[in-house]
Design an enzyme around this catalytic site. Structure first.
Site, PDB file in Angstrom:
ATOM      1  N   THR A 147      -6.107   2.135   2.466  1.00  0.00           N
ATOM      2  CA  THR A 147      -7.063   1.025   2.385  1.00  0.00           C
ATOM      3  C   THR A 147      -7.981   1.139   1.173  1.00  0.00           C
ATOM      4  O   THR A 147      -8.706   0.194   0.876  1.00  0.00           O
ATOM      5  CB  THR A 147      -7.917   0.897   3.669  1.00  0.00           C
ATOM      6  OG1 THR A 147      -8.773   2.028   3.784  1.00  0.00           O
ATOM      7  CG2 THR A 147      -7.037   0.759   4.894  1.00  0.00           C
ATOM      8  N   HIS A 158      -1.329   7.122   3.669  1.00  0.00           N
ATOM      9  CA  HIS A 158       0.130   7.000   3.753  1.00  0.00           C
ATOM     10  C   HIS A 158       0.754   8.173   2.996  1.00  0.00           C
ATOM     11  O   HIS A 158       0.466   8.381   1.813  1.00  0.00           O
ATOM     12  CB  HIS A 158       0.606   5.690   3.132  1.00  0.00           C
ATOM     13  CG  HIS A 158       0.265   4.472   3.945  1.00  0.00           C
ATOM     14  ND1 HIS A 158      -0.274   4.525   5.209  1.00  0.00           N
ATOM     15  CD2 HIS A 158       0.406   3.140   3.646  1.00  0.00           C
ATOM     16  CE1 HIS A 158      -0.452   3.285   5.663  1.00  0.00           C
ATOM     17  NE2 HIS A 158      -0.040   2.441   4.737  1.00  0.00           N
ATOM     18  N   CYS A 162       0.811  -1.217   0.000  1.00  0.00           N
ATOM     19  CA  CYS A 162       0.000   0.000   0.000  1.00  0.00           C
ATOM     20  C   CYS A 162       0.846   1.270   0.000  1.00  0.00           C
ATOM     21  O   CYS A 162       0.480   2.261  -0.634  1.00  0.00           O
ATOM     22  CB  CYS A 162      -0.969  -0.004   1.180  1.00  0.00           C
ATOM     23  SG  CYS A 162      -0.197  -0.321   2.783  1.00  0.00           S
TER      24      CYS A 162
END
Length: 361
Positions: free
Chosen positions: A337, A251, A158
Site C-alpha cells: 500500500t 507482498h 502492487c
C-alpha cells in the site's frame, strides 16, 4: 518551491484513499484540499465519513478531518477546486474509465491507482525508477482527449513491484524466462483482520485476475514508445502464482530467472546496489535513497521486519543463489500500500511535477 499544489483525492474514504490522506499530510509540494467519494459519503466531513472504518494505525491528519466530502461523480465541482487528483475508486472498469476520462477532459491531471486504464495504449503505466520515458505518450493522449493540460497516468499492479525492479536492474543480461510466486497481504484486498477474520490461520491460493496482471504488466513496463503508444515487450516469458497470506501489509515474491547472457552472482549484487532511477537523480521527496536493498542473512527479507524499508518505498531482496533448473533464484519484498499503491502514485505525481506535466491551474 512556491505555493503547494492543490490535490483532490477521488475515492478518499477507502483504504488506498486513506493512505493518500496519510502520505500527503505535511507533503512539501502537495496539499489535500478536496476529497470526493460516493454519494453516500458526500456532505459529511471526512472524519464522519470514515468513522468506524479508518484502517490505518496512525490517526486521521488534523488538516483533513473537517474537509466536507464531495460527490465524486460531480466532476466539474471537484475539478474546479484542485490542480490534480489521485483516483482510487471501487467501481466497474468501464465506469472508472469514463470517470477518469471526464476528469482529464476538464484539464485536470489524473494519477490513478486503478487498473482500468493500464492497457489504454496512450496512457503511461509507470514505476518512476524504471520507465519514466513512457510519459512521452501524454502528448498523444492529450490530443485524443482534447485537452491541453489534462491527462491520465496510472501505477501498475502492487505485487509486481516486489520483483520487477530487481529484474529491471539486470535487463542488460536479457532475462528470457521468469517464474514468480507472490505471497500477498490482505491489505491488497482493502482488508484488515477485523473485517476479514477468515484469513486468520489461513492461506488462499487464488486472487482473481492477479496472475494475468503479474505476467503481463511487466512487459508493458518494459515496452517501448512508438507513434504515441506504448508497445508491449515480447520477453521475458513470465509465469506466476499469486497467493493470499495472513499478513497485514507487504507482498513477498519468490523468483526464478534465466538469462540469455548469464551474469555472475557478484555482477547481480553490484547492479542491485548501484541501481538508481530518475526519482533518485531528481531527489524527489518520496524517493527512496537506496531503491533496492540486498540482505545477506539467509532468513531475510521478512515481511514484518522489512516492508517499511525506506519509509515503505524501497524494495528488499535476499537469498540470491544459483538454481538447478533456472540460472538464479531470489526473494523480493515490497510494501503493497506504500510503494505498491498510494506511495507509488505520490512518487509518480512528484515525477510529473518535476518534469513539468503538473502545474498550478
Amino acid at each position: 518551491m512556491t505555493a503547494k499544489l492543490k490535490v483532490g483525492i477521488v475515492g478518499g474514504t477507502g483504504m488506498v484513499g486513506q493512505r493518500f490522506v496519510q502520505l500527503l499530510d505535511q507533503h512539501p509540494w502537495f496539499q489535500v484540499t478536496t476529497i470526493a467519494a460516493s454519494a453516500g459519503s458526500a456532505g459529511k466531513t471526512y472524519e464522519e465519513s470514515v468513522a468506524g472504518r479508518w484502517k490505518l494505525a496512525s490517526p486521521i491528519p488534523e488538516d483533513v478531518k473537517h474537509i466536507v466530502v464531495l460527490d465524486a461523480s460531480k466532476v466539474e465541482e471537484v475539478a474546479n477546486q484542485v490542480d490534480f487528483i489521485f483516483c482510487a475508486v471501487d467501481m466497474k472498469k468501464a465506469e472508472i474509465q469514463a470517470l477518469e476520462d471526464a476528469y482529464a477532459k476538464t484539464g485536470t491531471p489524473v494519477i490513478s491507482n486503478n487498473s482500468a486504464h493500464r492497457w489504454t495504449p496512450d496512457i503511461p503505466m509507470v514505476i518512476p525508477e524504471i520507465n519514466p520515458g513512457h510519459l512521452d505518450v501524454i502528448a498523444a493522449q492529450r490530443k485524443r482527449l482534447g485537452t491541453a493540460t489534462g491527462f491520465i497516468a496510472v501505477k501498475p499492479n502492487c505485487s509486481i513491484q516486489s520483483y520487477v525492479p530487481a529484474l529491471h536492474a539486470l535487463l542488460d543480461y536479457k532475462p528470457t524466462q521468469v517464474v514468480a510466486s507472490t505471497y500477498q497481504a490482505i491489505s491488497g484486498a482493502g482488508k484488515n483482520f477485523t473485517d476479514w477474520p477468515d484469513m486468520l490461520d489461513n492461506v488462499i491460493p487464488y486472487i482473481g485476475g492477479e496472475e494475468e496482471k503479474s505476467e503481463q504488466e511487466p512487459l508493458r513496463i518494459w515496452g517501448s514508445v512508438d507513434n504515441g503508444q506504448i508497445i508491449k515487450a515480447s520477453s521475458p516469458l513470465i509465469t506466476t502464482q499469486c497467493i493470499r497470506v495472513p499478513v497485514t501489509d507487504g507482498h513477498l515474491a519468490t523468483v526464478f530467472a534465466s538469462f540469455e547472457k548469464k551474469p555472475s552472482k557478484d555482477e547481480i549484487l553490484d547492479r542491485w546496489l548501484k541501481f538508481k532511477g530518475r526519482p533518485q537523480e531528481l531527489g524527489l521527496p518520496s524517493a527512496p535513497k537506496q531503491f533496492i536493498t540486498y540482505f545477506e542473512e539467509e532468513n531475510r527479507p521478512q515481511t514484518k521486519l522489512d516492508r517499511d524499508i525506506e519509509n515503505g518505498m524501497g524494495v528488499s531482496v535476499g537469498r540470491l543463489r544459483e538454481d538447478s533448473i533456472y540460472d538464479f533464484k531470489f526473494v523480493g519484498l515490497s510494501h503493497n500500500t506504500l510503494r505498491g499503491a498510494a506511495g507509488g502514485a505520490v512518487l509518480i505525481a512528484e515525477l510529473l511535477k518535476a518534469e513539468g506535466y503538473i502545474q498550478a491551474k
